[in-house]
Enzyme design. Sequence first.
Site, PDB file in Angstrom:
ATOM      1  N   HIS A   1     115.115 -12.446  56.554  1.00 45.81           N
ATOM      2  CA  HIS A   1     114.033 -11.686  56.325  1.00 45.81           C
ATOM      3  C   HIS A   1     112.676 -12.443  56.215  1.00 45.81           C
ATOM      4  O   HIS A   1     112.508 -13.644  56.094  1.00 45.81           O
ATOM      5  CB  HIS A   1     114.317 -11.142  54.780  1.00 45.81           C
ATOM      6  CG  HIS A   1     113.123 -10.234  54.597  1.00 45.81           C
ATOM      7  ND1 HIS A   1     111.985 -10.396  53.858  1.00 45.81           N
ATOM      8  CD2 HIS A   1     113.346  -8.675  54.364  1.00 45.81           C
ATOM      9  CE1 HIS A   1     111.380  -9.158  53.587  1.00 45.81           C
ATOM     10  NE2 HIS A   1     112.283  -8.000  53.844  1.00 45.81           N
TER      11      HIS A   1
ATOM     12  N   ASP B   1     118.665 -16.879  49.702  1.00 41.09           N
ATOM     13  CA  ASP B   1     117.995 -15.594  49.523  1.00 41.09           C
ATOM     14  C   ASP B   1     119.052 -14.682  48.987  1.00 41.09           C
ATOM     15  O   ASP B   1     119.794 -14.235  49.926  1.00 41.09           O
ATOM     16  CB  ASP B   1     117.285 -15.236  50.681  1.00 41.09           C
ATOM     17  CG  ASP B   1     116.721 -13.679  50.698  1.00 41.09           C
ATOM     18  OD1 ASP B   1     116.999 -13.175  49.648  1.00 41.09           O
ATOM     19  OD2 ASP B   1     115.808 -13.225  51.449  1.00 41.09           O
TER      20      ASP B   1
ATOM     21  N   GLN C   1     119.752  -9.331  48.835  1.00 44.41           N
ATOM     22  CA  GLN C   1     120.847  -8.303  49.291  1.00 44.41           C
ATOM     23  C   GLN C   1     122.214  -8.668  48.916  1.00 44.41           C
ATOM     24  O   GLN C   1     123.290  -7.764  48.995  1.00 44.41           O
ATOM     25  CB  GLN C   1     120.876  -7.829  50.652  1.00 44.41           C
ATOM     26  CG  GLN C   1     119.810  -7.705  51.230  1.00 44.41           C
ATOM     27  CD  GLN C   1     119.261  -6.082  51.116  1.00 44.41           C
ATOM     28  OE1 GLN C   1     120.071  -5.413  50.557  1.00 44.41           O
ATOM     29  NE2 GLN C   1     118.020  -5.935  51.394  1.00 44.41           N
TER      30      GLN C   1
ATOM     31  N   LYS D   1     116.470  -3.891  43.853  1.00 44.34           N
ATOM     32  CA  LYS D   1     117.391  -3.665  44.886  1.00 44.34           C
ATOM     33  C   LYS D   1     118.875  -3.615  43.905  1.00 44.34           C
ATOM     34  O   LYS D   1     119.945  -3.376  44.455  1.00 44.34           O
ATOM     35  CB  LYS D   1     117.696  -4.892  46.003  1.00 44.34           C
ATOM     36  CG  LYS D   1     116.493  -4.620  46.771  1.00 44.34           C
ATOM     37  CD  LYS D   1     116.546  -5.656  47.974  1.00 44.34           C
ATOM     38  CE  LYS D   1     115.263  -5.938  48.642  1.00 44.34           C
ATOM     39  NZ  LYS D   1     114.758  -5.114  49.393  1.00 44.34           N
TER      40      LYS D   1
ATOM     41  N   CYS E   1     111.740  -6.020  58.501  1.00 46.29           N
ATOM     42  CA  CYS E   1     111.228  -7.364  58.314  1.00 46.29           C
ATOM     43  C   CYS E   1     112.133  -8.514  58.908  1.00 46.29           C
ATOM     44  O   CYS E   1     112.384  -9.424  58.410  1.00 46.29           O
ATOM     45  CB  CYS E   1     111.217  -7.430  56.805  1.00 46.29           C
ATOM     46  SG  CYS E   1     109.793  -6.695  56.149  1.00 46.29           S
TER      47      CYS E   1
END
Length: 416
Positions: free
Chosen positions: A130, A207, A210, A233, A371
């Site tokens: 991202h 990261d 998600q 999220k 993104c």
Amino acid sequence: METTPAAPAYDVGAVRRDFPILDQLVHGRPLVYLDSAASAQRPRQVTEAIRRHYETSHANVHRGAHELSLRATEAYEGARASVARHIGASSEAEVVFVRGTTEAVNLVAGSWGAVNMGPGDEILLTKMEHHSNIVPWQLLAERTGARLRFVDVSPDGQLVMADYARLLSERTRLVGVTHVSNTLGVINPVREITELAHDAGALCLIDGAQATPHLQVDVARIGCDFYAFSGHKMCGPTGIGVLWARRELLEAMPPYQGGGEMISSVTLEGSTWAAVPQKFEAGTPNIAGAIGLAEAIRYLDGIGLDALQRYESELAGYALERLGRIEGLRVYGPRSDRVGVLSFTYLDIHAHDLATILDQRGIAIRAGHHCNQPLMDHFGVDATARASLYLYNTHEEVDALCEALDLAGELFCRSL
Ligand code: 7TS
């Protein structure tokens, strides 16, 4: 003879009743919310915890001698403890509250990067990152003379591990990789990636934006050095997220922002810093956000991330199978080792037109580059449509999506 008790059935109807926002008509049709990868919805339990905080216990934290301030501090620090437990951190001191994944990565780049990177050093990222895990490193590279390199992605949307091994070297100072791709849905082998990074003498930042909504993340098991994620999220509020980092790293890193809360003492000549994690939390924090995030974690734990993942994985399989039957539709990403983030292109219909047509039928999807512009370039497209599934989505909603796509396809073919 003993029998293994069957796992209780996942009751999606009960889950949906916790999310009042889902119970509405959009353009005259029942809302079908398939945009949770951008931001998930919140259960009533989370909004009520925030309301309760504001209506009964709000005050600033860490500074008051009065009852409300003590209550707010207890709730805020309690939220930190919940996060630490949830992700397997060895201490609450390793949990820094930030605005979200983006700020967490900027914190690492701005603080750790500023004192650990120099000309000739390399930061190894992947082509599926991202922008939040690319741009902060580009800014750092400009300032320090460090160089960015990118691991390749295979045609079916997996990291090319041989390319990773090829690019890792003694020049690599940091590997930054997404745990789950927000476009491809693929779950990356972060434990193996971390091990290889460490073997090369590099640190590893994951990261998790998600991943935390869907998977039981255990930072100790992964073995990574930094792990970043966002509350919104995973059923929590916007404006709150977490940077987890190994304590000795946080202790060695310089402050990221200066101000109140992060100091030990200030004179006109200079200042000394508070202990971690406060050293990285300048200013009044997002108290209600942290309380809401802790409630979201309690909610997800109540359902059980294993049960949630089993349900989602079956639903994603169903969606992949149904989408696969639509002629002219291409889903990006692998068939397995994935979550239900489904990016696709369809005939020559532009993704934005698709999103608009679906919206007219009450179906919310996202369209664009998500993104992930370098990944779009890699696949030679400027945009995809993306339907992302979460714990409250149903098979009927997948059917509604596919019926609407069939209709859009018919309209498109007739217009040729
Ligand atoms: N990393 C990944 C993998 C993401 O998917 C996102 C947001 C971020 C970082 C940034 O998170 P933030 O909370 O700091 O904004 N992804 C998306 C998306 O896919 N659609 O909208 C936001």
